[in-house]
Design a protein around this motif. Structure first.
Motif, PDB file in Angstrom:
ATOM      1  N   PHE A  28      11.310   6.883   1.801  1.00 29.86           N
ATOM      2  CA  PHE A  28      12.101   7.665   2.748  1.00 29.86           C
ATOM      3  C   PHE A  28      13.264   6.882   3.346  1.00 29.86           C
ATOM      4  N   SER A  29      13.409   5.617   2.958  1.00 28.79           N
ATOM      5  CA  SER A  29      14.476   4.793   3.528  1.00 28.79           C
ATOM      6  C   SER A  29      15.864   5.288   3.146  1.00 28.79           C
ATOM      7  N   LYS A  30      15.988   5.978   2.024  1.00 27.19           N
ATOM      8  CA  LYS A  30      17.310   6.473   1.606  1.00 27.19           C
ATOM      9  C   LYS A  30      17.838   7.544   2.549  1.00 27.19           C
ATOM     10  N   TRP A  31      16.910   8.154   3.336  1.00 30.90           N
ATOM     11  CA  TRP A  31      17.358   9.106   4.349  1.00 30.90           C
ATOM     12  C   TRP A  31      17.574   8.401   5.685  1.00 30.90           C
ATOM     13  N   ASN A  32      17.506   7.055   5.656  1.00 24.08           N
ATOM     14  CA  ASN A  32      17.759   6.223   6.826  1.00 24.08           C
ATOM     15  C   ASN A  32      16.843   6.532   7.999  1.00 24.08           C
ATOM     16  N   GLY A  33      15.673   7.056   7.703  1.00 19.88           N
ATOM     17  CA  GLY A  33      14.707   7.314   8.761  1.00 19.88           C
ATOM     18  C   GLY A  33      15.091   8.431   9.695  1.00 19.88           C
ATOM     19  N   VAL A  34      16.061   9.255   9.331  1.00 13.99           N
ATOM     20  CA  VAL A  34      16.489  10.353  10.196  1.00 13.99           C
ATOM     21  C   VAL A  34      15.492  11.499  10.073  1.00 13.99           C
ATOM     22  N   LEU A  35      14.742  11.761  11.148  1.00 20.40           N
ATOM     23  CA  LEU A  35      13.747  12.815  11.113  1.00 20.40           C
ATOM     24  C   LEU A  35      14.435  14.169  11.040  1.00 20.40           C
ATOM     25  N   GLY A  36      13.832  15.096  10.328  1.00 13.25           N
ATOM     26  CA  GLY A  36      14.375  16.437  10.244  1.00 13.25           C
ATOM     27  C   GLY A  36      15.160  16.704   8.983  1.00 13.25           C
ATOM     28  N   THR A  37      15.410  15.670   8.174  1.00 15.91           N
ATOM     29  CA  THR A  37      16.157  15.898   6.944  1.00 15.91           C
ATOM     30  C   THR A  37      15.237  16.129   5.758  1.00 15.91           C
ATOM     31  N   LEU A  38      13.945  15.988   5.964  1.00 15.53           N
ATOM     32  CA  LEU A  38      12.953  16.222   4.922  1.00 15.53           C
ATOM     33  C   LEU A  38      11.945  17.233   5.446  1.00 15.53           C
TER      34      LEU A  38
ATOM     35  N   ALA B 295       8.349  19.445   5.176  1.00 22.92           N
ATOM     36  CA  ALA B 295       6.985  19.340   4.656  1.00 22.92           C
ATOM     37  C   ALA B 295       6.098  20.268   5.460  1.00 22.92           C
ATOM     38  N   ALA B 296       4.838  20.323   5.099  1.00 20.98           N
ATOM     39  CA  ALA B 296       3.842  21.048   5.879  1.00 20.98           C
ATOM     40  C   ALA B 296       3.008  20.038   6.658  1.00 20.98           C
ATOM     41  N   ASN B 297       2.293  20.533   7.644  1.00 18.60           N
ATOM     42  CA  ASN B 297       1.532  19.640   8.513  1.00 18.60           C
ATOM     43  C   ASN B 297       0.181  19.259   7.908  1.00 18.60           C
ATOM     44  N   ILE B 298       0.179  19.012   6.599  1.00 22.41           N
ATOM     45  CA  ILE B 298      -1.045  18.589   5.902  1.00 22.41           C
ATOM     46  C   ILE B 298      -0.879  17.211   5.281  1.00 22.41           C
ATOM     47  N   GLU B 299       0.307  16.633   5.415  1.00 18.05           N
ATOM     48  CA  GLU B 299       0.560  15.339   4.795  1.00 18.05           C
ATOM     49  C   GLU B 299      -0.189  14.226   5.521  1.00 18.05           C
ATOM     50  N   HIS B 300      -0.457  13.153   4.801  1.00 21.69           N
ATOM     51  CA  HIS B 300      -1.072  11.970   5.394  1.00 21.69           C
ATOM     52  C   HIS B 300      -0.163  11.440   6.498  1.00 21.69           C
ATOM     53  N   ASP B 301      -0.757  10.775   7.495  1.00 20.71           N
ATOM     54  CA  ASP B 301       0.025  10.252   8.619  1.00 20.71           C
ATOM     55  C   ASP B 301       1.175   9.366   8.164  1.00 20.71           C
ATOM     56  N   ALA B 302       0.972   8.614   7.087  1.00 22.49           N
ATOM     57  CA  ALA B 302       2.015   7.711   6.593  1.00 22.49           C
ATOM     58  C   ALA B 302       3.245   8.467   6.115  1.00 22.49           C
TER      59      ALA B 302
ATOM     60  N   ASN C   6       3.687  11.957   7.181  1.00 22.17           N
ATOM     61  CA  ASN C   6       4.002  12.876   8.272  1.00 22.17           C
ATOM     62  C   ASN C   6       4.955  12.259   9.291  1.00 22.17           C
ATOM     63  N   ALA C   7       4.900  10.935   9.431  1.00 22.08           N
ATOM     64  CA  ALA C   7       5.760  10.251  10.393  1.00 22.08           C
ATOM     65  C   ALA C   7       7.236  10.356  10.045  1.00 22.08           C
ATOM     66  N   TRP C   8       7.566  10.709   8.799  1.00 27.13           N
ATOM     67  CA  TRP C   8       8.950  10.708   8.325  1.00 27.13           C
ATOM     68  C   TRP C   8       9.536  12.103   8.147  1.00 27.13           C
ATOM     69  N   VAL C   9       8.753  13.137   8.315  1.00 24.16           N
ATOM     70  CA  VAL C   9       9.197  14.470   7.905  1.00 24.16           C
ATOM     71  C   VAL C   9       9.109  15.474   9.049  1.00 24.16           C
ATOM     72  N   SER C  10       9.772  16.611   8.861  1.00 24.43           N
ATOM     73  CA  SER C  10       9.593  17.758   9.741  1.00 24.43           C
ATOM     74  C   SER C  10       8.542  18.663   9.122  1.00 24.43           C
ATOM     75  N   SER C  11       7.663  19.184   9.955  1.00 25.81           N
ATOM     76  CA  SER C  11       6.563  19.999   9.442  1.00 25.81           C
ATOM     77  C   SER C  11       6.885  21.485   9.589  1.00 25.81           C
TER      78      SER C  11
ATOM     79  N   GLY D  95       0.830  -1.192   0.000  1.00 25.87           N
ATOM     80  CA  GLY D  95       0.000   0.000   0.000  1.00 25.87           C
ATOM     81  C   GLY D  95       0.868   1.246   0.000  1.00 25.87           C
ATOM     82  N   ALA D  96       0.235   2.416   0.062  1.00 32.82           N
ATOM     83  CA  ALA D  96       0.991   3.669   0.041  1.00 32.82           C
ATOM     84  C   ALA D  96       1.800   3.874   1.307  1.00 32.82           C
ATOM     85  N   THR D  97       1.357   3.307   2.434  1.00 35.56           N
ATOM     86  CA  THR D  97       2.110   3.452   3.685  1.00 35.56           C
ATOM     87  C   THR D  97       3.466   2.768   3.579  1.00 35.56           C
ATOM     88  N   GLU D  98       3.480   1.553   3.056  1.00 38.21           N
ATOM     89  CA  GLU D  98       4.770   0.880   2.856  1.00 38.21           C
ATOM     90  C   GLU D  98       5.583   1.592   1.780  1.00 38.21           C
TER      91      GLU D  98
END
Length: 357
Positions: free
Chosen positions: A78-88, A90-97, A99-104, A69-72
């Motif tokens: 986002f795996s190429k950023w190794n799951g490091v939060l804050g390197t991507l 975005a705005a706080n309007i993204e889907h939860d799937a 939003n979990a990977w990005v800084s808003s 699915g789109a969540t996977e």
């Protein structure tokens, strides 16, 4: 009277083309990784669907990697950023799937449009930006700074081509356009190195191990092909007119109701509206009992008792954000369905106002 389904952004009815393709695939016994005739037959189904989706998406320069699915697909993107939060960013309007990977950190205006600084030499983290919002239907204009885009809601409703968007990767899901639930795809430009989140067998060009869901993939391919044909034939134009009829009738029934993102370009089928003080959850339950399926937010969050962060990011108050509902139409929706909904909704509103007086 029969129920009226007005929650197509959550999931859509299975298309006849998808059902037929899935039934045929059920009779194919082979594993698509096997080299014998039965395995090659299964592999042919997967590759046919890959081609159908590539054509429908306008993604001739990209690889289509099948996922659950789109969540996977988001996790893979986002795996190429190794799951490091804050390197991507975005705005706080993204889907939860997503939003979990990005800084808003990006701002959103009152119409739901994400504000991206376009000044020459401006420095910012790589940007993640959806093409269309599932709650409001508001569509964005992607810039060269966007590396990943959630295309899930836009695919099959509006014309676009992945090759023209300029982003590195996209996310899509079958059940949003008439395919089966539980299958999606990660779209990535050829040549981009992405580590596998699920290692093991090396399926899907080494990017996603595990035996492919041949039956689901067959349905996805057939649905994508049919959905793109509907877009090309202009079938969503009628639905946009129905959405406008819906909003005009709602506005006539309530002078306090706010239509979110009405001044922006939106998906043709989506209306998000706020009636301050009348909880969205209450409206959903009342309309459900009356025979109408609507939503108080995206499907993955609608069961949670909290105000929409998407609407709060747009500047709406906690009370207003908690008083929103979403109606999302489908190709089979009729004007009678829409007007019946408005009539019942208006009756429920009058009762709510009487109790609140």
């Amino acid at each position: 009277m029969s129920r009226v389904y007005l929650d197509h952004n959550a999931t859509t009815p299975l298309r006849a083309q998808a059902r037929e393709a899935m039934l045929r695939a059920m009779d194919v016994v082979g594993n698509p990784s096997s080299v014998h005739a039965e395995g090659r037959a299964a592999k042919a189904i997967v590759e046919k669907a890959r081609g159908q989706i590539s054509d429908a998406l306008g993604a001739s320069g990209a690889d289509i990697v099948f996922t659950s699915g789109a969540t996977e697909a988001a996790a893979l993107a986002f795996s190429k950023w190794n799951g490091v939060l804050g390197t991507l960013d975005a705005a706080n309007i993204e889907h939860d799937a997503v939003n979990a990977w990005v800084s808003s950190g990006l701002q959103v205006d009152e119409n739901g449009i994400v504000c991206i600084v376009e000044d020459e030499g401006a420095q910012h983290d790589p940007i993640v930006l959806q093409l269309a919002n599932s709650e409001t239907g508001v569509m964005q204009s992607l810039t060269d700074a966007v590396v990943v885009s959630d295309l899930t809601q836009a695919f099959g409703k509006v014309p676009f081509a992945f090759d023209w968007l300029g982003c590195e990767a996209g996310l899509i899901s079958a059940h949003k356009l008439g395919g089966p639930k539980g299958v999606g795809a990660y779209i990535v430009q050829r040549g981009v190195d992405v580590p596998a989140v699920i290692p093991g067998g090396g399926q899907e060009m080494g990017r996603r191990s595990g035996t492919e869901n041949v039956i689901g993939i067959a349905g996805f391919g057939a649905a994508a092909e049919a959905a793109q044909r509907d877009v090309a034939d202009g079938k969503w134009d009628r639905i946009e007119k129905l959405r406008n009829i819906l909003e005009k009738a709602l506005a006539a029934a309530s002078k306090t109701t706010i239509f979110v993102g009405k001044e922006a370009t939106r998906l043709p089928n989506t209306s998000c509206f706020i009636t301050p003080g009348w909880k969205g959850e209450t409206q959903v339950m009342q309309m459900d009992l009356a025979g109408f399926a609507i939503s108080a937010g995206s499907a993955c969050s609608s069961g949670k008792v909290k105000a929409s962060r998407v609407l709060k990011a747009m500047g709406y108050s906690e009370l207003e954000a908690a008083s929103a509902v979403r109606v999302s139409l489908g190709l089979e929706t009729t004007e009678e369905d829409v007007l019946r909904f408005v009539d019942v909704w208006a009756q429920k509103l009058k009762k709510h106002e009487a109790r609140a007086a």
